[in-house]
Motif scaffolding. Structure first.
Motif, short mmCIF file in Angstrom:
data_model
loop_
_atom_site.label_atom_id
_atom_site.label_comp_id
_atom_site.label_asym_id
_atom_site.label_seq_id
_atom_site.Cartn_x
_atom_site.Cartn_y
_atom_site.Cartn_z
N ILE A 195 0.78 -1.32 -0.08
CA ILE A 195 -0.04 -0.02 -0.09
C ILE A 195 0.86 1.23 -0.03
O ILE A 195 1.84 1.08 0.65
CB ILE A 195 -0.89 0.02 1.20
CG1 ILE A 195 -1.82 -1.22 1.14
CG2 ILE A 195 -1.59 1.30 1.25
CD1 ILE A 195 -2.68 -1.50 2.56
N VAL A 196 0.43 2.20 -0.94
CA VAL A 196 1.20 3.42 -0.82
C VAL A 196 0.08 4.46 -0.16
O VAL A 196 -1.05 4.54 -0.98
CB VAL A 196 1.51 4.16 -2.35
CG1 VAL A 196 2.25 5.33 -2.13
CG2 VAL A 196 2.79 2.98 -2.77
N LEU A 197 0.40 5.15 0.76
CA LEU A 197 -0.70 5.71 1.54
C LEU A 197 -0.32 7.20 1.64
O LEU A 197 0.76 7.63 1.87
CB LEU A 197 -1.05 5.08 2.81
CG LEU A 197 -2.01 5.48 3.65
CD1 LEU A 197 -3.47 5.25 2.96
CD2 LEU A 197 -2.22 5.12 5.11
N VAL A 198 -1.38 8.05 1.26
CA VAL A 198 -1.28 9.60 1.47
C VAL A 198 -2.29 9.92 2.77
O VAL A 198 -3.49 10.15 2.49
CB VAL A 198 -1.64 10.45 0.18
CG1 VAL A 198 -1.24 11.98 0.81
CG2 VAL A 198 -0.86 10.03 -0.79
N PRO A 199 -1.80 9.60 4.16
CA PRO A 199 -2.77 9.45 5.32
C PRO A 199 -3.37 10.91 5.38
O PRO A 199 -2.67 11.90 5.41
CB PRO A 199 -1.85 9.21 6.30
CG PRO A 199 -0.56 9.28 5.84
CD PRO A 199 -0.40 9.29 4.70
N TYR A 200 -4.79 10.92 5.59
CA TYR A 200 -5.35 12.18 5.81
C TYR A 200 -5.02 12.73 7.40
O TYR A 200 -5.04 14.08 7.18
CB TYR A 200 -7.02 11.94 5.74
CG TYR A 200 -7.70 13.25 5.98
CD1 TYR A 200 -7.47 14.29 4.87
CD2 TYR A 200 -8.78 13.40 6.81
CE1 TYR A 200 -8.34 15.38 4.85
CE2 TYR A 200 -9.42 14.62 6.87
CZ TYR A 200 -9.24 15.54 5.81
OH TYR A 200 -9.79 16.69 6.02
N ASN A 201 -4.95 11.90 8.35
CA ASN A 201 -4.67 12.38 9.62
C ASN A 201 -4.35 11.29 10.45
O ASN A 201 -4.21 10.13 9.90
CB ASN A 201 -5.82 13.39 10.19
CG ASN A 201 -7.09 12.30 10.33
OD1 ASN A 201 -7.15 11.33 10.41
ND2 ASN A 201 -8.18 13.08 10.37
N GLU A 202 -4.12 11.48 11.73
CA GLU A 202 -3.44 10.52 12.64
C GLU A 202 -4.46 9.37 12.90
O GLU A 202 -4.08 8.42 13.29
CB GLU A 202 -3.03 11.07 13.93
CG GLU A 202 -1.81 12.07 13.82
CD GLU A 202 -1.43 12.63 15.00
OE1 GLU A 202 -1.81 12.30 16.21
OE2 GLU A 202 -0.42 13.22 15.21
N SER A 203 -5.61 9.50 12.64
CA SER A 203 -6.64 8.57 12.68
C SER A 203 -6.48 7.28 11.91
O SER A 203 -6.97 6.32 12.18
CB SER A 203 -8.08 8.77 12.57
OG SER A 203 -8.12 9.27 10.88
N LEU A 204 -5.28 7.49 10.81
CA LEU A 204 -5.04 6.03 10.01
C LEU A 204 -4.08 5.46 10.70
O LEU A 204 -3.84 4.28 10.39
CB LEU A 204 -4.67 6.79 8.61
CG LEU A 204 -5.44 7.14 7.64
CD1 LEU A 204 -6.26 5.72 7.08
CD2 LEU A 204 -6.68 7.96 7.93
N ASN A 205 -3.49 5.82 11.81
CA ASN A 205 -2.26 4.87 12.32
C ASN A 205 -2.90 3.47 12.77
O ASN A 205 -1.85 2.58 12.45
CB ASN A 205 -2.01 5.61 13.64
CG ASN A 205 -0.97 6.85 13.51
OD1 ASN A 205 -0.89 7.13 12.32
ND2 ASN A 205 -1.07 7.78 14.54
N ASP A 206 -3.94 3.51 13.37
CA ASP A 206 -4.32 1.88 13.80
C ASP A 206 -4.63 1.18 12.72
O ASP A 206 -4.18 -0.01 12.66
CB ASP A 206 -5.59 2.04 14.51
CG ASP A 206 -5.32 2.72 15.90
OD1 ASP A 206 -4.21 2.82 16.35
OD2 ASP A 206 -6.47 3.02 16.44
N VAL A 207 -5.35 1.75 11.39
CA VAL A 207 -5.25 0.71 10.32
C VAL A 207 -3.99 0.35 9.74
O VAL A 207 -3.94 -0.59 8.97
CB VAL A 207 -6.27 1.30 9.64
CG1 VAL A 207 -5.92 2.49 8.43
CG2 VAL A 207 -6.97 0.10 8.45
N ILE A 208 -3.02 1.08 9.69
CA ILE A 208 -1.68 1.08 9.15
C ILE A 208 -0.96 -0.15 10.13
O ILE A 208 -0.35 -0.99 9.33
CB ILE A 208 -0.80 2.27 9.17
CG1 ILE A 208 -1.29 3.40 8.37
CG2 ILE A 208 0.70 2.14 8.85
CD1 ILE A 208 -0.73 4.63 8.40
N VAL A 209 -1.03 -0.15 11.22
CA VAL A 209 -0.42 -1.10 12.06
C VAL A 209 -1.38 -2.66 11.70
O VAL A 209 -0.81 -3.61 11.69
CB VAL A 209 -1.06 -1.00 13.62
CG1 VAL A 209 -0.57 -2.02 14.69
CG2 VAL A 209 -0.02 0.32 14.03
#
Length: 472
Positions: A195-209
């Motif tokens: 996955i190449v991700l442009v995360p919108y904000n810090e709420s994406l941290n958990d799903v990246i884990v």
């Protein structure tokens, strides 16, 4: 951007579309499904359908019953397929699955699939892939679509991925973190290879884990996440780019207006997010170090052209004309220029009333204004390299794991990651390694591949390798 086996939908049946990807992966010896997935898959599709689809749909990809499947060859579906409705199904498929080289692969062997009952699967395989024998699937999620910068960002990534034989699927969430989280979970459930991700904000941290725990590497580009689960982040240095804009501003002011005692500079910034803050801080660090510069105001915009135009024009109507204006991204810079033009203040350099203008980002509408002298300088991003660089790192990770990730405190050059120049639209992609050198620094527990930026002036703003001229 997607690749499908011809007639696969017909072989499986329209009611079993959600299993198409799993059958594709089985047929290519690409991934090993989880046992629960296999049970559900066999139950719904049936052993006969699986064997028939593998034999009849995989014209050029063969695999024998013992688990050896050589990638590029002629495959004949001559196996025996039997499928019983009820009973116990044992699937012991130990063997090596290699996606290497050329050769003939015959689909001979017995395939039995028992639709209902207990399914025991002891499938172990070693996967390797070289050449065209293996097609990997990469997903990318970005917060918006449209606009020339985003188009260059996506298209260059797609062009590179396809040149390597990969599928690159793009997901847009329109500034909705919940939607982006759902998109990443979809990629996890569908077992994407990366996955190449442009995360919108810090709420994406958990799903990246979650992706990391599922064995799917996540590389960020353009914007970063604040978790060490990210393998690496690739973007140019925002603060350094702001500093260069400040240096270009001060040099132009002192050269063009040597008789001014105090230079009045207007700062137009974006929202209070990390990239905007860094660009603003970098610029201000240079301006504030000069005794003869005054920041007369800072105007916050939402980084859109319309918002910048409206707010800057309002400010110009009620204040003295500044000697210089800085904007921290392409669209707010264009809005600022439009406000100056509406006020009759857009004058090319060389004339007495010229206002020095520097900004972040070049582009199709920016580069011509630099060449015409209305904008003195811009620091552009090597946007056409962002996704390709992330994929290059992903490829190395697939081969050698975490040991292949760029080391913190190292420097990357064009010798580390090279790209074949490619003609596209009005120019040539990757003909100049404008991203290099890149400094690898630590950020939020993972490496940050901090690429170089490109300082645009009237001397180079017409170069054919610039994204703004390719998509112009």
């Amino acid at each position: 951007m997607s690749t499908h086996i011809p007639n696969l939908d017909v072989c499986i049946g329209e009611t079993n579309q959600k299993y198409t990807k799993d059958l594709l992966r089985l047929a290519r010896h690409k991934l090993t499904m989880r046992s629960t997935d296999r049970r559900s898959f066999i139950k719904v599709v049936g052993g006969t359908t699986i064997a028939g689809a593998l034999a009849g749909c995989m014209g050029n990809e063969g695999g024998n019953g013992n688990g050896n499947g050589n990638g590029n060859g002629n495959g004949n579906g001559n196996g025996n397929a039997s499928g019983n409705g009820n009973g116990n199904g044992n699937g012991n498929g130990d063997g090596n699955a290699s996606g290497n080289g050329n050769g003939n692969g015959n689909g001979n062997g017995n395939a039995s699939g028992n639709g209902n009952g207990n399914d025991t699967d002891n499938q172990t395989s070693n996967e390797s892939g070289s050449g065209s024998g293996e097609s990997r699937q990469i997903g990318i999620s970005q917060h918006q679509a449209g606009g020339s910068w985003i188009t260059a960002f996506f298209d260059s990534g797609t062009i590179y991925a396809e040149s390597q034989g990969y599928q690159l699927e793009t997901f847009i969430h329109e500034a909705d973190a919940a939607t982006q989280i759902s998109q990443v979970r979809q990629m996890i459930n569908q077992e994407y290879d990366g996955i190449v991700l442009v995360p919108y904000n810090e709420s994406l941290n958990d799903v990246i884990v979650e992706a990391e725990e599922a064995g799917i590497p996540v590389f960020t580009a353009n914007q970063d996440a604040t978790t060490e689960a990210v393998k690496s982040f690739t973007a140019f240095g925002n603060e350094n780019a702001g500093q260069i804009c400040g240096e270009q501003m001060y040099e132009a002011l002192t050269n063009q207006k040597p008789d001014v005692d105090t230079y009045r500079v207007l700062n137009v910034r974006g929202d209070f997010i990390s990239s905007s803050n860094a660009r603003t801080d970098g610029f201000l660090s240079v301006m504030e170090s000069q005794d003869d510069v005054e920041i007369v105001n800072t105007i916050q915009t939402d980084w859109t052209q319309s918002d910048a135009q409206s707010k800057v024009q309002t400010w110009l109507n009620g204040n003295d004309t500044p000697h210089g204006v800085y904007s921290s991204n392409m669209t707010s810079g264009l809005g600022t220029f439009q406000a100056l033009e509406d006020q009759g203040l857009a004058v090319p350099k060389g004339e007495d009333d010229h206002i020095v203008v520097t900004q972040l980002d070049g582009g199709p509408d920016v580069n011509p204004k630099i060449l015409d002298g209305y904008i003195d300088a811009a620091v552009d991003q090597p946007v056409t390299f962002y996704i390709p660089l992330a994929i290059k790192q992903m490829e190395a990770y697939w081969e050698n794991g975490d040991d292949a990730i760029p080391e913190i405190d190292s420097e990357l050059t064009e010798d580390d990651y090279s790209f074949e120049p490619t003609e596209h639209q009005n120019g040539t992609l990757w003909s100049e390694p404008t991203w290099a050198p890149a400094q690898v620094v630590e950020k939020d527990g993972h490496p940050y591949v901090q690429t170089s930026g490109i300082t645009l002036t009237e001397d180079n703003a017409d170069e054919p390798y610039l994204w703004g001229n390719i998509w112009g």
